[in-house]
Design an enzyme around this catalytic site. Sequence first.
Site, PDB file in Angstrom:
ATOM      1  N   GLU A  22      -6.956  -9.757  -2.637  1.00 36.08           N
ATOM      2  CA  GLU A  22      -7.541  -9.980  -1.260  1.00 36.08           C
ATOM      3  C   GLU A  22      -9.103  -9.641  -1.514  1.00 36.08           C
ATOM      4  O   GLU A  22      -9.838  -8.884  -0.930  1.00 36.08           O
ATOM      5  CB  GLU A  22      -6.944  -8.789  -0.396  1.00 36.08           C
ATOM      6  CG  GLU A  22      -5.292  -9.082  -0.205  1.00 36.08           C
ATOM      7  CD  GLU A  22      -4.890  -7.903   0.564  1.00 36.08           C
ATOM      8  OE1 GLU A  22      -5.672  -7.289   1.459  1.00 36.08           O
ATOM      9  OE2 GLU A  22      -3.631  -7.584   0.629  1.00 36.08           O
ATOM     10  N   GLU A  31       0.857  -1.164   0.046  1.00 33.89           N
ATOM     11  CA  GLU A  31       0.038   0.094  -0.017  1.00 33.89           C
ATOM     12  C   GLU A  31       0.797   1.100  -0.076  1.00 33.89           C
ATOM     13  O   GLU A  31       0.694   2.307   0.536  1.00 33.89           O
ATOM     14  CB  GLU A  31      -0.797  -0.032   1.070  1.00 33.89           C
ATOM     15  CG  GLU A  31      -2.216  -1.151   1.097  1.00 33.89           C
ATOM     16  CD  GLU A  31      -2.672  -1.204   2.161  1.00 33.89           C
ATOM     17  OE1 GLU A  31      -2.518  -0.453   3.201  1.00 33.89           O
ATOM     18  OE2 GLU A  31      -3.420  -2.194   2.410  1.00 33.89           O
TER      19      GLU A  31
END
Length: 685
Positions: A557, A456
Amino acid sequence: MTKKGGESCRDDSYGCHGAASISVLGKMRRERSREEGRLYGFLNFLKKLVGKDRRLIGKGDRSLGQDQQNWNNGMFLDGYLMEALNTDADADADADVDAKSKIKQCRNCTTKYRGFLDMGRLKIANFEIFCLKAYAHDYDYSYTAECLKNPLKPQYNGGIVVNSELNDGLNGWSLAGDAKIKNNVSSDGNKFIVASERKGPNHGFSQTFQLDKDKFYVISGWVQVNHGDDTSIAVIFKTQDGFQHAAWVIAKSGCWSMFKGGLANASGPAQLYFETNNTAIDIWADSISVQPFSQEEWERHQNQSIEKVRKSKVAIQVVDSQGKPLPNATIALEQGRADFPFGVAINANILDNTAYQNWFFSRFKVTVFEDEMKWYSTEVTQGNVNYSKADAMVKLCKSKGVAVRGHNILWDNPKLQPNWVPALSPQQLSIASDKRVESVVAKYKGEIFHWDVINENLHFNFFESKLGPNASTHFFRLASQFDNTTMFLNEFFTIEKTYETSSPANYLKKIKQLRTEGYGGPLGIGLQGHFSLPIPPYIRSALDMLASAKLPIWITELDVTNSTNQVKFLDQIIKEVVSHPAVEGVLIWSGWKRYGCYRMCLTDNNFKNLPTGNVVDKARVTLSHEGLVGITNAEGYFETSLFHGDYKAIVAHPSVPKSFQYNFTVTPNGGSDHVKSLSYKFTTV
């Protein structure tokens, strides 16, 4: 093809909706004024015969007076596309046609009829009627990240945009807010629209559309700015429900940048805007397209892509020991290795829970650990590294033939570091983080595939703020020294919603940064996929943009927040990502926990499927052909379409005392439109 000034960007191929379409080819003798009305009336007559859910293609004389340009470029009447084309056919005054009868027959026919139709003074010669297989608009997966001297032609010929190439002045475009707009022409003749002296972020030019809530809209086009580089521009629609972002683009001066995006769940009037916060910037735009698709068309694209990219036609023949075909042989297929991995995340609860193990290992061959490999799990206190849980999980998965994806080495979120890390000085952090990279990557070399290197880091910048702007590149280069597996970026809100920070444009910019700063090793694109309200055309367009990097793309995910439509959305998203040609694997983020999963559970605490689990099972069964059994025909053949991968065929026949097995591999055909069946011959012993 590159767009040039003044040229028509229509092509000669158009989509037709419905179960059948009629193509009318013929030479129309020229008549003027009153006779043109007769022709239009005749075309409308044909339209009614074909039916309102079908599209009529008419091809005839181009020279219909004042409307010649519409005929040259293709004309829309009440949503029906008609195009004119000259032919060399001669009139045949003796051939009379019952056109109404023939056209009605043509809805279900496969024959041709050729003749002559007399409509008073207006005569249509050599009138030919035949049936074609219907087809809707194909989806255009193309996108380029290159900044070009001239924009390319608009996708879908502009779709529902009026004057998409700006060859007709400002026709179709209007002023939005306080600005000046004009039509400009480049030195080589390219025409485009310019918004200058803008007093607000979204002040400039606009066009209004009537949207259908049941349609998906794909938006694309090209922009440029008058000065500066890396200007972030939002493509926005003002709908009855407020402003909806459809795309983001990073614009430059001196060349044209392409944008692509999507819109859904909108109805009624909607105004298209272009927005950037820097009001001193002039916005230029060209080759703008807004293309609607029905949901049926959208699903057709998915099915077509899966058949073309994921599967191959297979013909299996069973013969006896003398080479004679064996009809009515039973062939049961079991998939081994799949070319397209589809799995589910797990956590340490699986280590001592037999029911969890049985549920998971009976279904999946690929996984990822939710937390057990993360730095805050393996080094709770500085210097005390403990991989015991991760080791046990890797060992268990290995014993069951399940591949493990590496997640993650480092995390750029300052709130998700080991508790002792934030207090470190930059020098101490550099030493500690380098040790972490070497420790985990070297330890699991050869036992996992992929690594999310610095999680991220479009949203967060903990390591960059401490160690400098090149920290990400340093960690990618370091990790690749200890394992040559593919090193991944991994982001959220890149396909889930139109979020500027992690937009596809910014993701591509990050990839370019890594390469420019010296990381040349294997690189992958990780897209987390934490959805609330999916926007299918945006998902697909975002994947199109990222595919331009020509790197492996994984959905890493995937989950959907708990809501009334959770099951529907999950099914919709899985179909979308599995069908996209650029996606190479999917992992569902749903490790089981007794007191609730992260966002989405697949089972209850007794490991009985919840509705979400049924959706995942349906996708898994489809991808693996679980339970597929075929019977050979009179020539001993069983033909089907299989997902690429390794298979075991278990063959049985009444004439053979016991069943026998063969292993074979289904491989891609290179994406060719000319599909050839892969042939296999199994001989009884």
